[in-house]
Scaffold this motif. Structure first.
Motif, PDB file in Angstrom:
ATOM      1  N   UNK A 157      42.781  49.657  21.981  1.00  0.00           N
ATOM      2  CA  UNK A 157      41.354  49.524  22.247  1.00  0.00           C
ATOM      3  C   UNK A 157      41.070  48.195  22.924  1.00  0.00           C
ATOM      4  N   UNK A 158      40.066  48.189  23.766  1.00  0.00           N
ATOM      5  CA  UNK A 158      39.617  46.981  24.450  1.00  0.00           C
ATOM      6  C   UNK A 158      38.108  46.901  24.315  1.00  0.00           C
ATOM      7  N   UNK A 159      37.598  45.736  23.910  1.00  0.00           N
ATOM      8  CA  UNK A 159      36.159  45.534  23.823  1.00  0.00           C
ATOM      9  C   UNK A 159      35.723  44.689  25.010  1.00  0.00           C
ATOM     10  N   UNK A 160      34.771  45.202  25.780  1.00  0.00           N
ATOM     11  CA  UNK A 160      34.280  44.503  26.961  1.00  0.00           C
ATOM     12  C   UNK A 160      32.754  44.647  27.007  1.00  0.00           C
ATOM     13  N   UNK A 166      39.219  52.621  25.799  1.00  0.00           N
ATOM     14  CA  UNK A 166      40.613  52.996  25.539  1.00  0.00           C
ATOM     15  C   UNK A 166      41.441  52.526  26.725  1.00  0.00           C
ATOM     16  N   UNK A 167      42.468  51.743  26.461  1.00  0.00           N
ATOM     17  CA  UNK A 167      43.344  51.300  27.543  1.00  0.00           C
ATOM     18  C   UNK A 167      44.289  52.434  27.934  1.00  0.00           C
ATOM     19  N   UNK A 168      44.300  52.839  29.194  1.00  0.00           N
ATOM     20  CA  UNK A 168      45.204  53.911  29.613  1.00  0.00           C
ATOM     21  C   UNK A 168      46.639  53.410  29.729  1.00  0.00           C
ATOM     22  N   UNK A 175      47.024  54.723  36.484  1.00  0.00           N
ATOM     23  CA  UNK A 175      46.463  54.754  35.130  1.00  0.00           C
ATOM     24  C   UNK A 175      46.434  56.199  34.637  1.00  0.00           C
ATOM     25  N   UNK A 176      46.879  56.397  33.394  1.00  0.00           N
ATOM     26  CA  UNK A 176      47.014  57.755  32.860  1.00  0.00           C
ATOM     27  C   UNK A 176      46.361  57.837  31.490  1.00  0.00           C
ATOM     28  N   UNK A 205      34.959  59.196  29.486  1.00  0.00           N
ATOM     29  CA  UNK A 205      33.953  58.140  29.568  1.00  0.00           C
ATOM     30  C   UNK A 205      34.390  56.804  28.966  1.00  0.00           C
ATOM     31  N   UNK A 206      35.405  56.814  28.101  1.00  0.00           N
ATOM     32  CA  UNK A 206      35.770  55.572  27.425  1.00  0.00           C
ATOM     33  C   UNK A 206      37.103  54.989  27.874  1.00  0.00           C
ATOM     34  N   UNK A 207      37.823  55.674  28.735  1.00  0.00           N
ATOM     35  CA  UNK A 207      39.057  55.084  29.255  1.00  0.00           C
ATOM     36  C   UNK A 207      38.699  53.959  30.224  1.00  0.00           C
ATOM     37  N   UNK A 208      39.428  52.859  30.154  1.00  0.00           N
ATOM     38  CA  UNK A 208      39.137  51.682  30.978  1.00  0.00           C
ATOM     39  C   UNK A 208      39.734  51.898  32.371  1.00  0.00           C
ATOM     40  N   UNK A 209      38.967  52.593  33.235  1.00  0.00           N
ATOM     41  CA  UNK A 209      39.471  52.978  34.552  1.00  0.00           C
ATOM     42  C   UNK A 209      39.439  51.832  35.556  1.00  0.00           C
ATOM     43  N   UNK A 210      38.534  50.889  35.392  1.00  0.00           N
ATOM     44  CA  UNK A 210      38.438  49.718  36.271  1.00  0.00           C
ATOM     45  C   UNK A 210      38.200  50.081  37.743  1.00  0.00           C
ATOM     46  N   UNK A 211      37.239  50.926  37.995  1.00  0.00           N
ATOM     47  CA  UNK A 211      36.824  51.171  39.368  1.00  0.00           C
ATOM     48  C   UNK A 211      37.891  51.692  40.292  1.00  0.00           C
ATOM     49  N   UNK A 212      38.438  52.851  39.999  1.00  0.00           N
ATOM     50  CA  UNK A 212      39.501  53.444  40.815  1.00  0.00           C
ATOM     51  C   UNK A 212      38.970  53.926  42.166  1.00  0.00           C
ATOM     52  N   UNK A 213      39.875  54.056  43.122  1.00  0.00           N
ATOM     53  CA  UNK A 213      39.543  54.756  44.360  1.00  0.00           C
ATOM     54  C   UNK A 213      39.546  56.264  44.127  1.00  0.00           C
TER      55      UNK A 213
END
Length: 355
Positions: A157-160, A166-168, A175-176, A205-213
């Motif tokens: 888990x990551x709190x931001x 959820x860290x993939x 990222x998976x 909705x909760x996976x930490x995707x970080x702005x993917x292309x």
């Protein structure tokens, strides 16, 4: 709580309050469930006095329980208890907000290599310079952990900014997120529809995707609750449908295409990929053997007015790459050319102005 009552609670998790957007179980609205000899009683706690959706939700509860448990049809009583208004919770922001393009990878039936195509397309897009993620939404048969060699990954888990994500897993920069990370590979994943879709929504909705292309969503075979949940939760920019040349597979693909085209769904079908199109033995490089028929998916694309994105032959290294946790396009130039052609067509459609 008995097992029977737990199963009813799981079914009710599929009912969403229209105003809050939360399901009635996780939001605490289902206060109590009791199964008795003469039927079942479900007590709901509404946060608002005279909630305008109360009657609709109570009807949905009655119908959902009766459908899932026919023996309770006509024997479900729904009562309500009002609660004092709670302090408004901080609005959650979906982690998909920064994703540029979302592409659903679908198939009309199982066994056509849809997940293999997804994995190799992801690697191809990465090699083209894009940031890529995969949501393994094939919730009854998750295969991405094995295909990328991350079966032992334990999600953290990551709190931001006060929100928990959820860290993939990451494999080669891709990222998976997969339900396979949350279950034992030896366990059968037998979930009712509401349980499966609730888990999928959380991953989405909760996976930490970080702005993917590009986010590729590997859907289950066929059409069903998971497909409708995905297109109902986020804007899907397009769908790629995978088939083999076989007529039985092509017939199922047509149903899948019609689902994406249906009123209220309206997801553009970017095109058809024909997998396992032919086989060429290494010792006879000029020969093609059409093991599953010839051109069925290509012909269907033409009659349906859909673009044909490309065909992929039967290549042993593609199968071996999936088993070994290294998609074949990472190491085999003969495989890469087929996927590169398909990926370039997808990018051309989605990167043009207005998309």
């Amino acid at each position: 709580m008995t097992e029977y009552e737990k199963n009813i609670r799981a079914v009710l998790a599929g009912i969403v309050h229209p105003e809050t957007g939360q399901d009635i179980v996780s939001s605490g609205m289902v206060e109590h469930i009791a199964v008795q000899a003469d039927g079942a009683v479900v007590t709901l706690a509404f946060r608002k006095r005279r909630d305008p959706f109360a009657n609709s939700i109570k009807r949905q509860v009655t119908a959902a329980v009766a459908q899932a448990f026919p023996e309770l049809a006509g024997k479900v009583v729904v009562t309500e208890r009002e609660e004092a208004p709670a302090a408004p919770a901080k609005e959650k922001v979906s982690s998909t907000a920064g994703i540029r393009h979302t592409v659903a990878i679908a198939s009309g039936k199982g066994g056509v290599g849809k997940s293999t195509v997804t994995a190799n397309l992801a690697v191809t897009l990465r090699d083209m310079g894009y940031s890529v993620g995969i949501l393994d939404a094939d919730i009854y048969g998750p295969s991405m952990p094995k295909m990328f060699g991350v079966e032992d990954y334990t999600p953290q888990a990551l709190v931001r900014d006060g929100q928990e994500y959820i860290l993939p897993a990451e494999a080669g920069g891709i990222k998976i997120a997969s339900i396979g990370f949350f279950i034992s590979p030896d366990d059968a994943l037998i979930w009712r529809g509401p349980m499966a879709t609730t888990a999928l929504k959380q991953l989405l909705h909760q996976t930490f995707w970080e702005g993917l292309d590009y986010l590729l969503i590997d859907l289950p075979p066929g059409t069903g609750d998971v497909h409708l949940s995905v297109v109902g939760e986020i804007k899907v920019d397009g769908a790629v449908v995978v088939s083999t040349p076989q007529q039985v597979a092509v017939a199922d693909v047509r149903r899948g295409v019609n689902m994406f085209r249906a009123e209220g769904i309206d997801v553009p079908v970017l095109g058809i990929v024909e997998n396992m199109a032919w086989f060429t033995p290494a010792e006879l490089p000029e020969n093609r053997y059409y093991l599953f028929g010839q051109g069925g998916a290509r012909n269907m694309a033409r009659t349906e007015g859909i673009d044909f994105l490309g065909d992929i032959p039967v290549i042993q290294s593609v199968m071996e790459g999936g088993d070994n946790g290294t998609p074949a396009v990472s190491t085999q130039s003969e495989v890469k050319k087929y996927y590169r052609e398909i990926a370039e067509k997808i990018v051309e459609k989605l990167e043009k102005p207005g998309c």
